[in-house]
Design a protein around this motif. Structure first.
Motif, mmCIF file in Angstrom:
data_model
loop_
_atom_site.group_PDB
_atom_site.id
_atom_site.type_symbol
_atom_site.label_atom_id
_atom_site.label_comp_id
_atom_site.label_asym_id
_atom_site.label_seq_id
_atom_site.Cartn_x
_atom_site.Cartn_y
_atom_site.Cartn_z
ATOM 1 N N GLU A 116 -11.257 8.615 0.641
ATOM 2 C CA GLU A 116 -11.979 8.122 -0.532
ATOM 3 C C GLU A 116 -11.035 7.349 -1.460
ATOM 4 N N ALA A 117 -9.848 7.879 -1.687
ATOM 5 C CA ALA A 117 -8.869 7.213 -2.553
ATOM 6 C C ALA A 117 -8.414 5.887 -1.932
ATOM 7 N N ALA A 118 -8.216 5.875 -0.621
ATOM 8 C CA ALA A 118 -7.798 4.646 0.056
ATOM 9 C C ALA A 118 -8.890 3.571 -0.032
ATOM 10 N N GLU A 119 -10.138 3.985 0.124
ATOM 11 C CA GLU A 119 -11.252 3.039 0.008
ATOM 12 C C GLU A 119 -11.344 2.499 -1.423
ATOM 13 N N TRP A 120 -11.165 3.373 -2.394
ATOM 14 C CA TRP A 120 -11.201 2.982 -3.808
ATOM 15 C C TRP A 120 -10.072 1.988 -4.091
ATOM 16 N N LYS A 121 -8.915 2.298 -3.554
ATOM 17 C CA LYS A 121 -7.739 1.444 -3.746
ATOM 18 C C LYS A 121 -7.984 0.054 -3.155
ATOM 19 N N LYS A 122 -8.545 0.035 -1.957
ATOM 20 C CA LYS A 122 -8.824 -1.240 -1.296
ATOM 21 C C LYS A 122 -9.936 -1.995 -2.029
ATOM 22 N N ARG A 123 -10.971 -1.288 -2.423
ATOM 23 C CA ARG A 123 -12.130 -1.909 -3.081
ATOM 24 C C ARG A 123 -11.732 -2.624 -4.371
ATOM 25 N N TYR A 124 -10.840 -2.009 -5.144
ATOM 26 C CA TYR A 124 -10.468 -2.575 -6.440
ATOM 27 C C TYR A 124 -9.081 -3.219 -6.442
ATOM 28 N N GLY A 125 -8.445 -3.312 -5.289
ATOM 29 C CA GLY A 125 -7.147 -3.968 -5.205
ATOM 30 C C GLY A 125 -6.067 -3.276 -6.015
ATOM 31 N N ILE A 126 -6.110 -1.961 -6.039
ATOM 32 C CA ILE A 126 -5.128 -1.185 -6.800
ATOM 33 C C ILE A 126 -3.802 -1.194 -6.049
ATOM 34 N N LYS A 127 -2.734 -1.412 -6.798
ATOM 35 C CA LYS A 127 -1.397 -1.408 -6.202
ATOM 36 C C LYS A 127 -0.495 -0.515 -7.034
ATOM 37 N N THR A 128 0.325 0.261 -6.341
ATOM 38 C CA THR A 128 1.290 1.102 -7.040
ATOM 39 C C THR A 128 2.473 0.244 -7.471
ATOM 40 N N GLN A 129 3.267 0.760 -8.366
ATOM 41 C CA GLN A 129 4.448 0.029 -8.823
ATOM 42 C C GLN A 129 5.354 -0.300 -7.645
ATOM 43 N N GLN A 130 5.498 0.636 -6.728
ATOM 44 C CA GLN A 130 6.342 0.432 -5.552
ATOM 45 C C GLN A 130 5.806 -0.726 -4.702
ATOM 46 N N GLU A 131 4.494 -0.796 -4.511
ATOM 47 C CA GLU A 131 3.906 -1.887 -3.731
ATOM 48 C C GLU A 131 4.131 -3.233 -4.413
ATOM 49 N N VAL A 132 3.994 -3.269 -5.739
ATOM 50 C CA VAL A 132 4.221 -4.507 -6.485
ATOM 51 C C VAL A 132 5.665 -4.963 -6.322
ATOM 52 N N GLU A 133 6.595 -4.027 -6.415
ATOM 53 C CA GLU A 133 8.011 -4.361 -6.261
ATOM 54 C C GLU A 133 8.314 -4.852 -4.847
ATOM 55 N N MET A 134 7.710 -4.221 -3.852
ATOM 56 C CA MET A 134 7.921 -4.644 -2.468
ATOM 57 C C MET A 134 7.375 -6.052 -2.243
ATOM 58 N N GLU A 135 6.206 -6.343 -2.812
ATOM 59 C CA GLU A 135 5.637 -7.681 -2.687
ATOM 60 C C GLU A 135 6.522 -8.713 -3.367
ATOM 61 N N ALA A 136 7.066 -8.363 -4.511
ATOM 62 C CA ALA A 136 7.951 -9.289 -5.226
ATOM 63 C C ALA A 136 9.193 -9.578 -4.387
ATOM 64 N N ARG A 137 9.747 -8.543 -3.760
ATOM 65 C CA ARG A 137 10.918 -8.746 -2.895
ATOM 66 C C ARG A 137 10.559 -9.612 -1.692
ATOM 67 N N ALA A 138 9.369 -9.361 -1.138
ATOM 68 C CA ALA A 138 8.929 -10.142 0.015
ATOM 69 C C ALA A 138 8.732 -11.608 -0.375
ATOM 70 N N ARG A 139 8.128 -11.850 -1.543
ATOM 71 C CA ARG A 139 7.935 -13.230 -2.010
ATOM 72 C C ARG A 139 9.286 -13.916 -2.218
ATOM 73 N N THR A 140 10.223 -13.188 -2.809
ATOM 74 C CA THR A 140 11.554 -13.753 -3.032
ATOM 75 C C THR A 140 12.209 -14.102 -1.703
ATOM 76 N N ALA A 141 12.092 -13.215 -0.734
ATOM 77 C CA ALA A 141 12.667 -13.459 0.586
ATOM 78 C C ALA A 141 11.991 -14.644 1.253
#
Length: 146
Positions: free
Chosen positions: A100-125
């Motif tokens: 249920e939490a995973a579906e909620w997360k996907k439905r509303y595009g919720i990202k944890t701080q760790q995910e945001v940081e990982m995406e930022a590193r990936a974009r930089t790379a």
């Protein structure tokens, strides 16, 4: 139902965090019950080696009750079986809550701080790789930060 109306970002995050807390509480309870289950199995293993008419003590509501092994062992086995069933039921409920939490997360595009940081590193790379090789890269989507 509340989910059908437009939810604010705060309500979305509160619901998601509530789901995560409930899942954590279930994991804590499962861990506690597994410990008790291990104790029951140990007592059962040791009591099966004893004579049924041997004196034994059972803790009931903080009071030690003197009974025989033959009287206590069936109760220990019943309690162990009940604990096993409860742990299985909690695991099933935990799986559902996590889904249920995973579906909620996907439905509303919720990202944890760790995910945001990982995406930022990936974009930089990717940007560095593009700058070095001249190849285009994809863009990351936005979402709600948890």
């Amino acid at each position: 139902m509340k989910e059908e109306k437009e939810l604010s970002q705060n309500e979305i995050l509160q619901s998601f965090n509530r789901m995560k807390r409930e899942a954590q509480l279930m994991m804590d309870k499962i861990s506690e019950l597994q410990y008790e289950l291990g104790e029951h199995e140990l007592v059962e293993t040791n009591m099966t080696k004893l004579d049924d008419d041997r004196a034994a003590y059972r803790l009931v509501g903080g009071v030690l009750i003197k009974q025989t092994v033959g009287e206590i062992l069936p109760k220990v086995i019943e309690n162990r079986n009940n604990l096993t069933t409860t742990v299985q039921n909690l695991r099933t409920a935990l799986t559902e809550k996590q889904k249920e939490a995973a579906e909620w997360k996907k439905r509303y595009g919720i990202k944890t701080q760790q995910e945001v940081e990982m995406e930022a590193r990936a974009r930089t790379a990717q940007q560095q790789a593009r700058a070095n090789s001249g190849k285009p890269s994809g863009t990351a989507g936005g979402g709600v930060l948890a």
